[in-house]
Write a protein that holds these residues in place. Structure first.
Motif, PDB file in Angstrom:
ATOM      1  N   ARG A   1      98.327  38.413  51.199  1.00 11.26           N
ATOM      2  CA  ARG A   1      99.489  38.754  52.001  1.00 11.26           C
ATOM      3  C   ARG A   1      99.206  39.772  53.108  1.00 11.26           C
ATOM      4  NH1 ARG A   1     103.495  42.289  52.472  1.00 11.26           N
ATOM      5  NH2 ARG A   1     102.698  43.659  50.869  1.00 11.26           N
ATOM      6  N   GLU A   2      98.654  40.929  52.725  1.00 15.20           N
ATOM      7  CA  GLU A   2      98.521  42.000  53.719  1.00 15.20           C
ATOM      8  C   GLU A   2      97.625  41.597  54.884  1.00 15.20           C
ATOM      9  OE1 GLU A   2      97.982  46.055  52.548  1.00 15.20           O
ATOM     10  OE2 GLU A   2      99.144  45.758  50.720  1.00 15.20           O
ATOM     11  N   GLU A   3      96.538  40.891  54.564  1.00 17.07           N
ATOM     12  CA  GLU A   3      95.634  40.453  55.614  1.00 17.07           C
ATOM     13  C   GLU A   3      96.284  39.354  56.456  1.00 17.07           C
ATOM     14  OE1 GLU A   3      92.077  38.864  53.959  1.00 17.07           O
ATOM     15  OE2 GLU A   3      91.217  38.461  55.924  1.00 17.07           O
ATOM     16  N   PHE A   4      97.000  38.474  55.749  1.00 15.78           N
ATOM     17  CA  PHE A   4      97.587  37.313  56.411  1.00 15.78           C
ATOM     18  C   PHE A   4      98.678  37.693  57.408  1.00 15.78           C
ATOM     19  CE2 PHE A   4     101.269  34.417  56.170  1.00 15.78           C
ATOM     20  CZ  PHE A   4     100.761  33.383  56.924  1.00 15.78           C
ATOM     21  N   VAL A   5      99.573  38.597  56.987  1.00 15.69           N
ATOM     22  CA  VAL A   5     100.729  38.873  57.843  1.00 15.69           C
ATOM     23  C   VAL A   5     100.352  39.580  59.148  1.00 15.69           C
ATOM     24  CG1 VAL A   5     102.488  38.819  56.061  1.00 15.69           C
ATOM     25  CG2 VAL A   5     101.305  40.959  56.533  1.00 15.69           C
ATOM     26  N   ARG A   6      99.132  40.089  59.234  1.00 20.03           N
ATOM     27  CA  ARG A   6      98.679  40.639  60.512  1.00 20.03           C
ATOM     28  C   ARG A   6      98.538  39.563  61.582  1.00 20.03           C
ATOM     29  NH1 ARG A   6      97.246  45.700  60.422  1.00 20.03           N
ATOM     30  NH2 ARG A   6      96.894  46.625  58.393  1.00 20.03           N
ATOM     31  N   THR A   7      98.371  38.307  61.117  1.00 20.30           N
ATOM     32  CA  THR A   7      98.107  37.234  62.075  1.00 20.30           C
ATOM     33  C   THR A   7      99.355  36.427  62.430  1.00 20.30           C
ATOM     34  OG1 THR A   7      97.585  35.660  60.319  1.00 20.30           O
ATOM     35  CG2 THR A   7      95.763  36.977  61.157  1.00 20.30           C
ATOM     36  N   ILE A   8     100.501  36.854  61.909  1.00 19.01           N
ATOM     37  CA  ILE A   8     101.724  36.104  62.237  1.00 19.01           C
ATOM     38  C   ILE A   8     102.818  37.035  62.739  1.00 19.01           C
ATOM     39  CG2 ILE A   8     101.312  34.238  60.584  1.00 19.01           C
ATOM     40  CD1 ILE A   8     103.484  35.692  58.813  1.00 19.01           C
TER      41      ILE A   8
ATOM     42  N   LEU B   1     105.706  29.707  53.940  1.00 18.50           N
ATOM     43  CA  LEU B   1     104.630  29.757  54.932  1.00 18.50           C
ATOM     44  C   LEU B   1     104.289  31.186  55.328  1.00 18.50           C
ATOM     45  CD1 LEU B   1     105.624  26.819  57.313  1.00 18.50           C
ATOM     46  CD2 LEU B   1     103.764  26.871  55.680  1.00 18.50           C
ATOM     47  N   THR B   2     105.267  32.097  55.203  1.00 16.86           N
ATOM     48  CA  THR B   2     105.001  33.479  55.572  1.00 16.86           C
ATOM     49  C   THR B   2     104.585  34.323  54.378  1.00 16.86           C
ATOM     50  OG1 THR B   2     107.368  33.869  55.381  1.00 16.86           O
ATOM     51  CG2 THR B   2     106.511  33.548  57.584  1.00 16.86           C
ATOM     52  N   GLY B   3     104.516  33.705  53.208  1.00 12.67           N
ATOM     53  CA  GLY B   3     104.029  34.431  52.040  1.00 12.67           C
ATOM     54  C   GLY B   3     105.082  35.239  51.312  1.00 12.67           C
TER      55      GLY B   3
ATOM     56  N   GLU C   1     117.925  46.897  48.822  1.00 11.37           N
ATOM     57  CA  GLU C   1     117.101  45.977  49.616  1.00 11.37           C
ATOM     58  C   GLU C   1     116.813  44.687  48.854  1.00 11.37           C
ATOM     59  OE1 GLU C   1     113.509  47.738  51.117  1.00 11.37           O
ATOM     60  OE2 GLU C   1     114.612  48.878  52.610  1.00 11.37           O
ATOM     61  N   ILE C   2     116.592  44.837  47.555  1.00 10.72           N
ATOM     62  CA  ILE C   2     116.314  43.643  46.761  1.00 10.72           C
ATOM     63  C   ILE C   2     117.578  42.807  46.614  1.00 10.72           C
ATOM     64  CG2 ILE C   2     115.675  42.835  44.464  1.00 10.72           C
ATOM     65  CD1 ILE C   2     113.756  45.312  44.426  1.00 10.72           C
ATOM     66  N   GLN C   3     118.692  43.499  46.352  1.00 13.23           N
ATOM     67  CA  GLN C   3     119.949  42.779  46.146  1.00 13.23           C
ATOM     68  C   GLN C   3     120.389  42.035  47.404  1.00 13.23           C
ATOM     69  OE1 GLN C   3     122.849  45.411  44.506  1.00 13.23           O
ATOM     70  NE2 GLN C   3     123.751  43.794  43.287  1.00 13.23           N
ATOM     71  N   GLU C   4     120.191  42.651  48.563  1.00  6.35           N
ATOM     72  CA  GLU C   4     120.643  42.040  49.809  1.00  6.35           C
ATOM     73  C   GLU C   4     119.586  41.133  50.429  1.00  6.35           C
ATOM     74  OE1 GLU C   4     121.712  45.351  52.222  1.00  6.35           O
ATOM     75  OE2 GLU C   4     123.115  46.097  50.717  1.00  6.35           O
ATOM     76  N   GLY C   5     118.410  41.089  49.819  1.00  3.33           N
ATOM     77  CA  GLY C   5     117.367  40.212  50.334  1.00  3.33           C
ATOM     78  C   GLY C   5     116.588  40.782  51.501  1.00  3.33           C
ATOM     79  N   LYS C   6     116.821  42.065  51.814  1.00  6.62           N
ATOM     80  CA  LYS C   6     116.102  42.662  52.948  1.00  6.62           C
ATOM     81  C   LYS C   6     114.626  42.875  52.635  1.00  6.62           C
ATOM     82  CE  LYS C   6     119.780  45.212  55.176  1.00  6.62           C
ATOM     83  NZ  LYS C   6     120.542  46.410  54.844  1.00  6.62           N
ATOM     84  N   VAL C   7     114.315  42.800  51.356  1.00  9.93           N
ATOM     85  CA  VAL C   7     112.933  43.026  50.943  1.00  9.93           C
ATOM     86  C   VAL C   7     112.019  41.951  51.548  1.00  9.93           C
ATOM     87  CG1 VAL C   7     112.939  41.718  48.770  1.00  9.93           C
ATOM     88  CG2 VAL C   7     111.611  43.808  48.954  1.00  9.93           C
ATOM     89  N   ALA C   8     112.612  40.807  51.918  1.00  8.99           N
ATOM     90  CA  ALA C   8     111.835  39.739  52.564  1.00  8.99           C
ATOM     91  C   ALA C   8     111.161  40.255  53.830  1.00  8.99           C
ATOM     92  CB  ALA C   8     112.735  38.553  52.893  1.00  8.99           C
TER      93      ALA C   8
ATOM     94  N   GLU D   1     110.241  43.242  54.400  1.00  9.67           N
ATOM     95  CA  GLU D   1     109.149  44.151  54.055  1.00  9.67           C
ATOM     96  C   GLU D   1     107.890  43.377  53.654  1.00  9.67           C
ATOM     97  OE1 GLU D   1     109.297  47.489  54.268  1.00  9.67           O
ATOM     98  OE2 GLU D   1     111.385  47.453  54.937  1.00  9.67           O
ATOM     99  N   MET D   2     108.111  42.154  53.145  1.00  9.92           N
ATOM    100  CA  MET D   2     106.961  41.363  52.703  1.00  9.92           C
ATOM    101  C   MET D   2     106.157  40.791  53.868  1.00  9.92           C
ATOM    102  SD  MET D   2     107.347  41.798  49.574  1.00  9.92           S
ATOM    103  CE  MET D   2     106.064  40.813  48.863  1.00  9.92           C
ATOM    104  N   ILE D   3     106.748  40.764  55.053  1.00  8.58           N
ATOM    105  CA  ILE D   3     105.993  40.220  56.186  1.00  8.58           C
ATOM    106  C   ILE D   3     105.280  41.310  56.961  1.00  8.58           C
ATOM    107  CG2 ILE D   3     107.404  38.160  56.494  1.00  8.58           C
ATOM    108  CD1 ILE D   3     108.704  39.748  58.881  1.00  8.58           C
ATOM    109  N   ARG D   4     105.241  42.522  56.388  1.00 14.68           N
ATOM    110  CA  ARG D   4     104.538  43.607  57.063  1.00 14.68           C
ATOM    111  C   ARG D   4     103.254  43.920  56.311  1.00 14.68           C
ATOM    112  NH1 ARG D   4     109.603  46.488  58.209  1.00 14.68           N
ATOM    113  NH2 ARG D   4     110.350  45.444  60.071  1.00 14.68           N
TER     114      ARG D   4
END
Lengths: 333, 138
Positions: free
Chosen positions: A92-99, A70-72, B83-90, B92-95
């Protein structure tokens, strides 16, 4: 309006089982045995704006996997996801601004530096204006009581302090949708209460939609009207929490009698839908298969015959209901 | 753009977070240069020069090379791997930024920091201990 629309979502993981021993490890260099395992198995889910939804299930039921899709972060194997009107992993980049996202097990703050520096970077990342930041975050910092923690490096914070900062960090851009993956893991009662109160407040104030996973069912009771129960990747219950209660409580009530003197089973009324169980010399536990009227009739019968010290009607807790569901499956849907 | 500049600043803060780390970094580079100095002195023996290169020039070369390394060397590649090995990259993906772009800026920040606060002070210290001469002509 639906904030989250999920249809037939499925995520498969391909994992290999390693052979045992060193020679096995060398053989694994050439051939491997793969197993495909569906972590999330064709689920459909709609969540409206302003809802607070508890997402519960055993360890490994697929809760975190769903949140990650759900968070991409993860791409689904099949099915469609639309969150905030966007496709999470494609935009992704546009979406995560809204969550906003909090992973209880991972920190999103920079470990070595002061909390306020992390906030400052996130403020720039989300392009929050100084005005918005000051008015909104001022309030957040005040309610979460993290003001004195801001100049400390994250590594020096206790778990409870860190979690409150994490929550504040997820809210810097005041997102309309918040994902919380086990936000209260390992926290004491006071911090938990503080976090719950805060979540309620932002839900009321900004109509923030919150999707929450947790193993602490008191969290769910305190916050969520709606629960989604997940088992082995499938949704087994989606509905109101109190409905889950009434369904499960129906036909199973317990009354605990504490007598003044020792009492044998002969003194207790016998009925086919009542089962007696002795807890200790003066305490008996009656399990009743029936409605409230039966319960009151039983109590009056017992009380008339025997002098009583205490009577307690045990309400079945959510925890017990969920434990039963985990163990026996969803028998009453 | 301002978030990339902010990332450089964050990197500076991270480099300054542990001051023992900072001081020992300078010390270790000096020890390395010292080791090479003595190695090359032994190779030269009593000789004035080898292939037209004097001991002094060789020492200068070693010192400059090590201090330049302080600038271009960083741990970003290992950081990404971890970061990839420990899963911290997740996280980074929400930024809302480009992961590699942000890492590049972090690397640049580290480079600038190392150059200004590692290489230059380190060079001054090394210049005080070992005979070094900078000359424009070859």
């Amino acid at each position: 309006m639906n904030v989250i629309e999920v249809q037939n979502l499925r995520k498969e993981f391909k994992s290999f089982s390693s052979r045992s021993g060193l020679s096995g490890a060398f053989r694994d260099l050439f051939t491997r045995n793969y197993k495909v395992h569906a972590a999330v198995d064709t689920i459909s889910l709609n969540i409206k704006q302003g809802e607070m939804v508890g997402y519960i299930g055993e360890n490994g039921a697929g809760k975190s996997t769903t949140i990650k899709m759900l968070t991409g972060i993860l791409t689904p194997t099949s099915g469609s996801i639309i969150v905030n009107g966007m496709n999470p992993h494609k935009q992704r980049e546009e979406f995560v601004r809204t969550i906003g996202v909090v992973f209880g097990q991972r920190s999103q703050l920079w470990w070595d530096i002061a909390v306020q520096e992390s906030f400052r970077l996130l403020k720039k990342v989300y392009r929050v204006s100084d005005e918005d930041y000051n008015s909104h975050m001022g309030h957040v910092i005040e309610t979460l009581e993290i003001g004195p923690l801001l100049d400390k490096p994250v590594r020096k914070l206790s778990l409870g302090q860190r979690m409150r900062c994490e929550l504040a960090a997820a809210l810097i851009h005041n997102p309309p949708l918040l994902f919380l993956d086990e936000p209260t893991i390992g926290l004491d009662v006071l911090v938990k209460l503080k976090i719950r109160k805060f979540l309620k407040e932002i839900n009321e104030q900004y109509k923030t939609t919150i999707l929450l996973t947790t193993h602490d069912l008191t969290d769910i009771e305190a916050l969520c009207e709606r629960v989604v129960l997940l088992d082995e990747g499938k949704i087994i219950y989606d509905g109101k929490l109190n409905q889950l209660h009434t369904q499960a409580v129906k036909g199973r009530k317990q009354v605990e009698f504490e007598f003044l003197a020792e009492i044998s089973k002969d003194n207790l009324p016998i009925a086919e839908n009542v089962q007696w169980e002795q807890k200790d010399a003066t305490t008996w536990l009656g399990s009743i298969n029936g409605d409230e009227q039966l319960v009151s009739r039983l109590i009056s019968e017992v009380v008339q015959k025997n002098p009583i010290k205490n009577v307690r009607i045990n309400e079945v807790s959510t925890e017990e209901i969920v434990r039963k569901i985990y163990e026996e499956g969803m028998a009453f849907s | 753009m301002s978030m990339y500049i902010e990332m450089i600043r964050i990197r500076f803060l991270m480099m300054l977070a542990y001051r023992t780390n900072y001081y020992s970094g300078i010390l270790i580079y000096s020890i390395n240069i010292g080791a090479y100095y003595f190695l090359w002195s032994a190779i030269y023996g009593g000789k004035e020069e080898i292939q037209g290169l004097s001991v002094l020039q060789m020492t200068t070369y070693v010192a400059v090379a090590w201090m330049a390394r302080a600038f271009y060397f960083n741990n970003i590649d290992r950081e990404i791997a971890a970061e990839i090995q420990e899963g911290k990259v997740a996280i980074e993906m929400i930024r809302p930024y480009n992961y590699l772009g942000m890492k590049t800026m972090a690397a640049l920040g580290e480079g600038i920091f190392r150059f200004l606060f590692f290489s230059i002070p380190g060079m001054i210290i090394v210049a005080l201990i070992f005979p070094i001469s900078f000359s424009a002509s070859l």
